[in-house]
Design an enzyme around this catalytic site. Structure first.
Site, mmCIF file in Angstrom:
data_model
loop_
_atom_site.group_PDB
_atom_site.id
_atom_site.type_symbol
_atom_site.label_atom_id
_atom_site.label_comp_id
_atom_site.label_asym_id
_atom_site.label_seq_id
_atom_site.Cartn_x
_atom_site.Cartn_y
_atom_site.Cartn_z
ATOM 1 N N ASP A 12 47.677 48.167 46.742
ATOM 2 C CA ASP A 12 49.218 48.272 46.302
ATOM 3 C C ASP A 12 50.223 48.420 47.704
ATOM 4 O O ASP A 12 49.797 48.809 48.457
ATOM 5 C CB ASP A 12 49.499 49.587 45.429
ATOM 6 C CG ASP A 12 50.712 49.647 44.555
ATOM 7 O OD1 ASP A 12 51.340 48.678 44.311
ATOM 8 O OD2 ASP A 12 51.323 50.751 44.419
ATOM 9 N N HIS A 29 53.125 39.340 48.573
ATOM 10 C CA HIS A 29 51.828 39.040 48.172
ATOM 11 C C HIS A 29 51.141 38.242 49.141
ATOM 12 O O HIS A 29 49.973 38.401 49.085
ATOM 13 C CB HIS A 29 52.163 38.570 46.895
ATOM 14 C CG HIS A 29 52.852 39.483 45.653
ATOM 15 N ND1 HIS A 29 52.172 40.591 45.223
ATOM 16 C CD2 HIS A 29 53.825 39.496 44.889
ATOM 17 C CE1 HIS A 29 52.880 41.360 44.581
ATOM 18 N NE2 HIS A 29 53.925 40.546 44.150
ATOM 19 N N LEU A 122 27.062 40.494 49.014
ATOM 20 C CA LEU A 122 28.207 41.416 48.559
ATOM 21 C C LEU A 122 28.541 40.696 47.443
ATOM 22 O O LEU A 122 28.957 39.433 47.134
ATOM 23 C CB LEU A 122 29.520 41.403 49.642
ATOM 24 C CG LEU A 122 30.973 41.848 49.143
ATOM 25 C CD1 LEU A 122 30.500 43.405 49.006
ATOM 26 C CD2 LEU A 122 31.796 41.686 50.203
HETATM 27 C C1 IPE Z 1 48.471 48.562 40.275
HETATM 28 O O1 IPE Z 1 49.473 48.661 40.822
HETATM 29 C C2 IPE Z 1 47.938 47.096 39.937
HETATM 30 C C3 IPE Z 1 47.386 46.551 41.059
HETATM 31 C C4 IPE Z 1 47.531 46.890 42.282
HETATM 32 C C5 IPE Z 1 47.080 45.256 40.657
HETATM 33 P P1 IPE Z 1 51.129 48.551 40.066
HETATM 34 O O2 IPE Z 1 52.139 48.490 41.350
HETATM 35 O O3 IPE Z 1 51.009 47.596 39.078
HETATM 36 O O4 IPE Z 1 51.059 50.055 39.650
HETATM 37 P P2 IPE Z 1 52.219 50.876 39.131
HETATM 38 O O5 IPE Z 1 52.856 50.294 38.247
HETATM 39 O O6 IPE Z 1 53.034 51.319 40.499
HETATM 40 O O7 IPE Z 1 51.566 52.286 38.290
HETATM 41 C C1 IPE Z 2 50.519 45.264 44.437
HETATM 42 O O1 IPE Z 2 51.501 45.408 44.906
HETATM 43 C C2 IPE Z 2 49.913 43.853 43.806
HETATM 44 C C3 IPE Z 2 50.001 43.705 42.324
HETATM 45 C C4 IPE Z 2 50.300 44.545 41.556
HETATM 46 C C5 IPE Z 2 50.015 42.206 42.102
HETATM 47 P P1 IPE Z 2 52.918 45.566 44.161
HETATM 48 O O2 IPE Z 2 53.515 44.282 43.723
HETATM 49 O O3 IPE Z 2 52.625 46.486 43.115
HETATM 50 O O4 IPE Z 2 53.743 46.157 45.187
HETATM 51 P P2 IPE Z 2 54.906 47.339 45.106
HETATM 52 O O5 IPE Z 2 54.021 48.529 44.488
HETATM 53 O O6 IPE Z 2 55.682 46.874 44.225
HETATM 54 O O7 IPE Z 2 55.269 47.366 46.496
HETATM 55 MG MG MG Z 3 52.849 48.634 43.012
#
Ligand code: IPE
Ligand code: IPE
Ligand code: MG
Length: 225
Positions: A12, A29, A122
């Site tokens: 995240d 990303h 892995l």
């Molecule tokens: C969780 O992250 C999903 C992934 C890392 C793929 P999110 O960014 O979607 O989670 P929330 O919405 O902050 O809980």
């Molecule tokens: C996690 O990073 C990746 C996905 C959920 C695809 P985020 O896109 O949720 O990044 P933040 O949390 O908004 O910074």
């Molecule tokens: Mg996020």
């Protein structure tokens, strides 16, 4: 020292990292892919057998279309470029989650799984369109359909993760302390580490530090010892 077979990661913070440095979530990303490669390398070095990466949740469909489109384009390029290298390194790739994507992505995922299915160094479980509640509901429905008794063992054996041990360790980056519908059943006894760093800035050293801390935790599983 605790054995470490299975690491699960909620990757995240990409969006916030991208906005902070480039005013673009998508750049975050893209940068996150480099961290994935680093973490795979260390996982192999540390003889970890399963690495489960949360890449796209069932709830992530609520994001703007343009971001979703970019994420799947990234996935497509990444897999196309990397799958042969993974295969050479004896990595097995599997997808957990419902494969309900555009045809091109679905077939790329299936092809990648097929190519690497006999590898055993892995196993990377890529959680895509994954939601834990949905997984549990689908599992119970499928047990009912097959007239199989509902108990812990049978539920375990019908989840996406049926033929692997539960994660020993869960890491979530991005300075957010929640599970966001990830592996709710399987994480029952996992050791959980939250990192304040965004995923693109999470380093090999950060990962190794967590692994070392994990190794010396006293794991009780309900017992007194
Ligand atoms: C969780 O992250 C999903 C992934 C890392 C793929 P999110 O960014 O979607 O989670 P929330 O919405 O902050 O809980
Ligand atoms: C996690 O990073 C990746 C996905 C959920 C695809 P985020 O896109 O949720 O990044 P933040 O949390 O908004 O910074
Ligand atoms: Mg996020």
């Amino acid at each position: 020292m605790n054995p470490l077979k299975h690491v699960a990661i909620i990757m995240d913070g990409n969006g916030r990292w991208g906005l902070k440095h480039y005013k673009s979530r998508n750049k975050g990303h893209r940068a996150g892919l480099k961290t994935i490669e680093k973490i795979i390398k260390i996982s192999i070095k540390k003889k970890i057998k399963y690495l489960t990466l949360f890449a796209f949740s069932t709830e992530n469909w609520k994001r703007p279309k343009s971001e979703i489109k970019y994420l799947f384009k990234l996935l497509e390029t990444f897999l196309t470029n990397k799958i042969n290298e993974f295969n050479k390194e004896n990595i097995k790739l599997t997808v957990i989650g419902e494969k309900k994507f555009p045809r091109k992505i679905n077939s790329l995922l299936k092809k990648s799984e097929k190519l690497t299915k006999n590898n055993n160094k892995l196993q990377i479980n890529l959680a895509l369109n994954y939601g834990s509640r949905k997984e549990i509901v689908n599992t119970i429905k499928s047990l009912n359909r097959k007239n199989i008794k509902i108990n812990e063992k049978n539920i375990n054996n019908h989840l996406y993760t049926s033929n692997m041990p539960d994660p020993d360790l869960l890491i979530r980056t991005g300075n957010t302390n929640r599970l966001s519908n990830f592996l709710l059943w399987q994480l029952s006894y996992s050791e959980i580490f939250f990192s304040r760093k965004f995923w693109p800035e999470f380093t090999e050293t950060d990962y190794l530090k967590i692994i070392n801390k994990f190794k010396i935790i006293k794991r009780n599983f309900g017992e007194i010892s």
